[in-house]
Design a protein around this motif. Structure first.
Motif, mmCIF file in Angstrom:
data_model
loop_
_atom_site.group_PDB
_atom_site.id
_atom_site.type_symbol
_atom_site.label_atom_id
_atom_site.label_comp_id
_atom_site.label_asym_id
_atom_site.label_seq_id
_atom_site.Cartn_x
_atom_site.Cartn_y
_atom_site.Cartn_z
ATOM 1 N N ARG A 154 1.936 13.016 1.243
ATOM 2 C CA ARG A 154 2.307 12.853 2.693
ATOM 3 C C ARG A 154 3.413 12.005 2.866
ATOM 4 N NH1 ARG A 154 -0.915 12.444 6.948
ATOM 5 N NH2 ARG A 154 -0.646 10.412 7.678
ATOM 6 N N LEU A 155 3.697 11.121 2.094
ATOM 7 C CA LEU A 155 4.958 10.211 2.071
ATOM 8 C C LEU A 155 6.136 10.982 1.577
ATOM 9 C CD1 LEU A 155 3.793 6.812 0.796
ATOM 10 C CD2 LEU A 155 4.776 7.365 2.993
ATOM 11 N N ASP A 164 11.412 13.682 2.581
ATOM 12 C CA ASP A 164 12.141 14.723 2.678
ATOM 13 C C ASP A 164 13.141 14.831 3.763
ATOM 14 O OD1 ASP A 164 12.838 17.300 1.385
ATOM 15 O OD2 ASP A 164 11.880 18.025 3.287
ATOM 16 N N ARG A 165 12.346 14.574 5.076
ATOM 17 C CA ARG A 165 12.987 14.842 6.199
ATOM 18 C C ARG A 165 13.973 13.572 6.483
ATOM 19 N NH1 ARG A 165 9.180 18.155 4.801
ATOM 20 N NH2 ARG A 165 8.916 20.007 5.892
ATOM 21 N N VAL A 166 13.717 12.255 6.129
ATOM 22 C CA VAL A 166 14.599 11.240 6.245
ATOM 23 C C VAL A 166 15.786 11.344 5.239
ATOM 24 C CG1 VAL A 166 14.687 8.692 6.195
ATOM 25 C CG2 VAL A 166 12.617 9.717 6.896
ATOM 26 N N ALA A 178 0.799 -1.292 -0.081
ATOM 27 C CA ALA A 178 -0.048 0.056 -0.058
ATOM 28 C C ALA A 178 0.840 1.217 0.035
ATOM 29 C CB ALA A 178 -1.032 -0.020 1.084
ATOM 30 N N PRO A 179 1.746 1.353 0.928
ATOM 31 C CA PRO A 179 2.518 2.730 0.797
ATOM 32 C C PRO A 179 3.413 2.931 -0.290
ATOM 33 C CG PRO A 179 3.590 1.056 2.304
ATOM 34 C CD PRO A 179 2.324 0.625 2.020
ATOM 35 N N TRP A 180 3.820 1.722 -0.982
ATOM 36 C CA TRP A 180 4.387 2.003 -2.274
ATOM 37 C C TRP A 180 3.650 2.369 -3.461
ATOM 38 C CZ3 TRP A 180 9.468 1.577 -1.187
ATOM 39 C CH2 TRP A 180 9.955 0.991 -0.071
ATOM 40 N N GLU A 239 11.248 10.851 -3.121
ATOM 41 C CA GLU A 239 11.356 11.415 -1.764
ATOM 42 C C GLU A 239 10.152 10.488 -0.925
ATOM 43 O OE1 GLU A 239 13.079 15.719 -1.245
ATOM 44 O OE2 GLU A 239 11.038 15.621 -1.365
ATOM 45 N N ALA A 240 9.017 10.282 -1.785
ATOM 46 C CA ALA A 240 7.870 9.567 -1.207
ATOM 47 C C ALA A 240 8.261 8.081 -1.031
ATOM 48 C CB ALA A 240 6.816 9.666 -2.211
#
Length: 232
Positions: free
Chosen positions: A50-51, A56-58, A23-25, A127-128
């Motif tokens: 959202r991802l 971006d932060r990671v 799902a997140p992919w 980035e996502a």
């Protein structure tokens, strides 16, 4: 039934991403236009935004950690390299190098408008994907994937040279000229692939223009062009 194409899953695995929950992919690879273009309704649910925010932060933390451990550079030099290494332009270039464009889920119109080659979309989707990896497997696993994908850039001179805007400002001050003035003279293209035309000028010296997918990148190129023409 999975929405993640088998070829895309194989591609992700080949890059070093570990996939448990698809799902997140799927979400990370989906542009907002995909829902509109395929009759699935609107809204931001189910796209990569959202991802991308998380990834971006990671990415920033991963690269900052690598830079901190790699030498004794000053805070200014570290920031200079970090900004270059995580910039939209660098992310988009890496996205192209790993063949990301063919795997982005775009609406028909967005794809026809060139969305699969947009620096903004490609950088955001990469980035996502980093965000999706973090959600599934945490920081250390994701950091290691970042280091593999950014290996060439981390070992290169990316960001070591002074940023063209800073160099131009110093040139102007050193030559007792007015400070550079940047202005957006034209904005064109669809929302997902906006093009900015920027002019930089110094009074009584001259001007230079550049076009890019972001205002910041156009300013950078314009400053570089100005120095090539007037600063030598």
């Amino acid at each position: 039934m999975s929405a993640l194409d088998p070829e895309t899953r194989a591609w992700l695995t080949g890059l070093g991403f570990r996939i448990s929950n698809e799902a997140p992919w799927v979400e990370a690879l989906t542009h907002g236009s995909f829902h509109h273009g395929n009759g699935n309704g609107g809204g931001s649910n189910g796209d990569y935004q959202r991802l991308e925010f998380l990834g971006d932060r990671v990415l920033g933390l991963s690269v900052a950690s690598w830079l901190y451990r790699s030498g004794k550079s000053s805070e200014g030099k570290l920031s200079q390299r970090l900004n270059a290494l995580v910039s939209g332009a660098t992310c988009a270039q890496i996205a192209r190098d790993i063949d990301l464009p063919v795997h982005v889920r775009l609406g028909k119109q967005a794809r026809e408008d060139g969305g699969a080659n947009s620096d903004k979309i490609l950088g955001d989707v990469l980035e996502a994907l980093i965000g999706a990896s973090f959600v599934e497997h945490g920081y250390e696993t994701t950091r290691d994937v970042v280091y593999r994908l950014w290996a060439s850039e981390l070992s290169s001179d990316v960001g070591k040279a002074k940023h063209p805007k800073s160099a131009l400002q110093e040139w102007a001050a050193g030559n007792r000229r007015a400070m550079p003035v940047y202005e957006v003279v034209e904005r064109s293209g669809p929302d997902h692939d906006t093009r900015f035309k920027v002019r930089v000028s110094i009074h009584n010296v001259g001007a230079a223009e550049a076009i890019a997918n972001s205002k910041g990148e156009a300013e950078r190129i314009a400053a570089e062009t100005f120095l090539e023409h007037f600063g030598r």
